[in-house]
Motif scaffolding. Sequence first.
Motif: not given
Lengths: 522, 334
Positions: B1-5, B321-323, B330-334
Amino acid sequence: MLKSKRTLILSLMMTLAFVLAISGGVYAAEKVMVIGMNTSPIVSLDPAKAYEFEGSWILDNVYDKLVRFKPGSASEIEPGIAESWEFSGNNITFTIRDGAKFSNGDPVDAEAVAYSLKRVVKLAQAPSWVITQFGVTEDSIKAIGNKVQIIMDKAYSPSLVLSCMTYSVTGTVNPKVAEEHNVEGDMGMAYLTENSVGSGPYKLVSWERNQKLLFEVNENYWGTKPEIDKIIIIDVPESSSQLLQLKGGTIDVAWNLEHDQIPDVEKTKGVYTLSKPQFKLIYFGMNGQTPPTDNVLVRRAVKSAIDVEAVIKAVGGGVTELHTFIPKGMFAYYDGEEVPYNPEKAKELLAEAGYPNGFEITLTVPDFLSTEGTVVKSYLEQVGIKTNLEVIAYTTLLGKYREQGLELVMARWGADYADPDANAKPFAHCRTTSDEATIKQLAWRNAYANPEFTDMVEKAAFIQDRDEREKVYLELQKKWQSDGIFKILYQMTIQLGLNDRVGNFILNELTQTPWELITLKD
Amino acid sequence: MLKYVIKRLILFVIVIFGVVTITFFISHVIPADPVGAILGENAPQELVEKMERQLGLDLPLGQQYTRYLKGLINWNFGISLRTQKQVSEDLRVYFPATMELAFLALFIAIILGISIGVISAVKRNQWQDNASRVFSLVGISMPAFWLGLLFILILYYHLGLIPAGGRLSPHISPPPMVSGLYLLDSLIAGQFRTFWDALYHLLGPALVLGWIQTAYICRVTRSSMLEVLNEEYIRTARVKGLRERVVIFKHAFRNASIPILTMIGISFGYMLEGSVLTETVFGYPGLGRYAVNSFLSLDLNAVIGSVTLIAICYALSNLIVDLLYAALDPRIKY
């Protein structure tokens, strides 16, 4: 059930509170006039900087000028902060009235007036040329006792000089306040952009840009005591919204009405219209240096081909017919037309100039003159001149125009002061089309140098005798119409909508209104 | 998640840099005369040239650009030719006004759009559905400035329900500035009359902006709900004997909410864009009106400032919105 009832009662109470809150006693016993105006053109309310028409209209009522025009007139001068004046050669001496005070109570004296004029010269902002054109420098303005002496480089015509002294740039600012707010030598310009310390009938209390300007009576004003306590100018950019707000009673004056909205105002009870021709005009110009319009015969042909009556009809009226650069209502106006509409004559002139089959040329017009451009194009094509109409944003046009890059152009012009010189210089003064020119105005932008016209413009500026001066301008206008590069299409008219409760709202041709004379019924 | 942000934030900076660069070059290469536009047609040539030198407009374009970028790093857009103030100072005044308007309009759009969309899907092809489709069609088809004028004509002039324009009544002064949001600042200052007046003045423009976005949200909600309502797990939920309200809101709506959320994010961006016309019609002093005035007067620094701020809001709303997707599904994981 009980819960929903409670919710309903609560909702009703909140609605009631809301309505009461917004509709409660508004202005108490004060007399307040609300004006709806598109205020976005106003850049600054510092007299040394303001050069917009709306800004000057306001400043005339916030700052005292040396002299001013009598209400409704644009030719008869009356005393302002100077109670008298005297010309002697290239000197002019103003005697400053006793007892005048700024809105904060400080006295207005000759030192303050001299400081304000020097400030204009030093800051050298857009309107400063109205004063500096007379060769006035900081050193040539002196306060001597209760008098202010201005030494010019030459002995100009008194009526020309006095006309210029009525312009808002000569407004007297409080030197103490200006210096208190001096930032990096700006003499308080940043502060005075949105604040005022003048000695006019009103003072600026606040300006929330794009929202409203609030003015209150200056209790220290030396002249007629105003009847209206507060004047609020609210920003209403759309003319259609102004019209509805005027009819709905939200505003007392609608400033930016379009001509086609006037019949609606006229048939609405409780409101009326006010219109006044202005010293503003729409003109058509030709390049004086590039072929074929460098040929005087071609220029006459083009002017003969244009029917100005058809142009006026196409814009729907609300304007005044005009054939010369001196507008109606101004001294030395010439009412003749040297090159009237005559398409047959136009064809003959074209043949004589060596263009029997016409030629192709581009006419550039700003977007707000597209109707006029279309009409002129159709008339030019009737005599065989194939015209490519280029309609562009005005700001884009100005850029090309200043580079002398247009073949045919249509644009607007407004006189800064009520003297023929204000329009003679831009329309007829150009000794050279190079960068060396002293005045780079409309004739220069159209690359048209005419030494004879230029001599006449310069000569007229110094003639002391009014009749003799008039003669020179009349002669100049005839020659200018016949040989020059311009054809005037019409004189513009301002049209306002007012609530019946507003009375004595006076306008002159320079769009000046003495606010202190406006009356307001309860 | 952090990497995605972090990845998205880097992209965000690149997008803003691109917007600034494109806006800078477009606004500087158009054949126009910004100084002349401010000084007017009567301004003497010498003064125009002097001011061009003062503003650095006579320098080569590349040099102007690097100078501009240096200032921008410190959030310095330069001085507005029209208001004579720092553009960042102007934005601080006008941006909160537009935010206030956009949030109220978004609130209206979300409440109405989702409600009408759900009803429309549940009552498919019945009169409620037809009525909602007409409502959406009008909202989507009508230009904002025309809708605004109609509102002023009907709701102000004929019914007297809303004020004709502005942010406050002429006789009311703004509350002391804290956030720039009049609703909040008036509450902080305890000026309830100002609060109500500000809210009253927001009604017209917020309804216009809100209606347009309601229409979009409503259509997306309807189609998304229709798709979900045909799924087998909905049938299973009904067969299990769950109440219809639970089926629709707990099982159907939550699963249909991803496209709706996307639409809401886009709507926020559209609101900033729509505010340009709506604020002009209602004389509302926000960023949209500031941008229009800046465009019309070729106030280049103000143009770039406004466009950059709008771009930042747009990019940020998309990022948020993406976040939020991950929170909703719950199926969406970053």
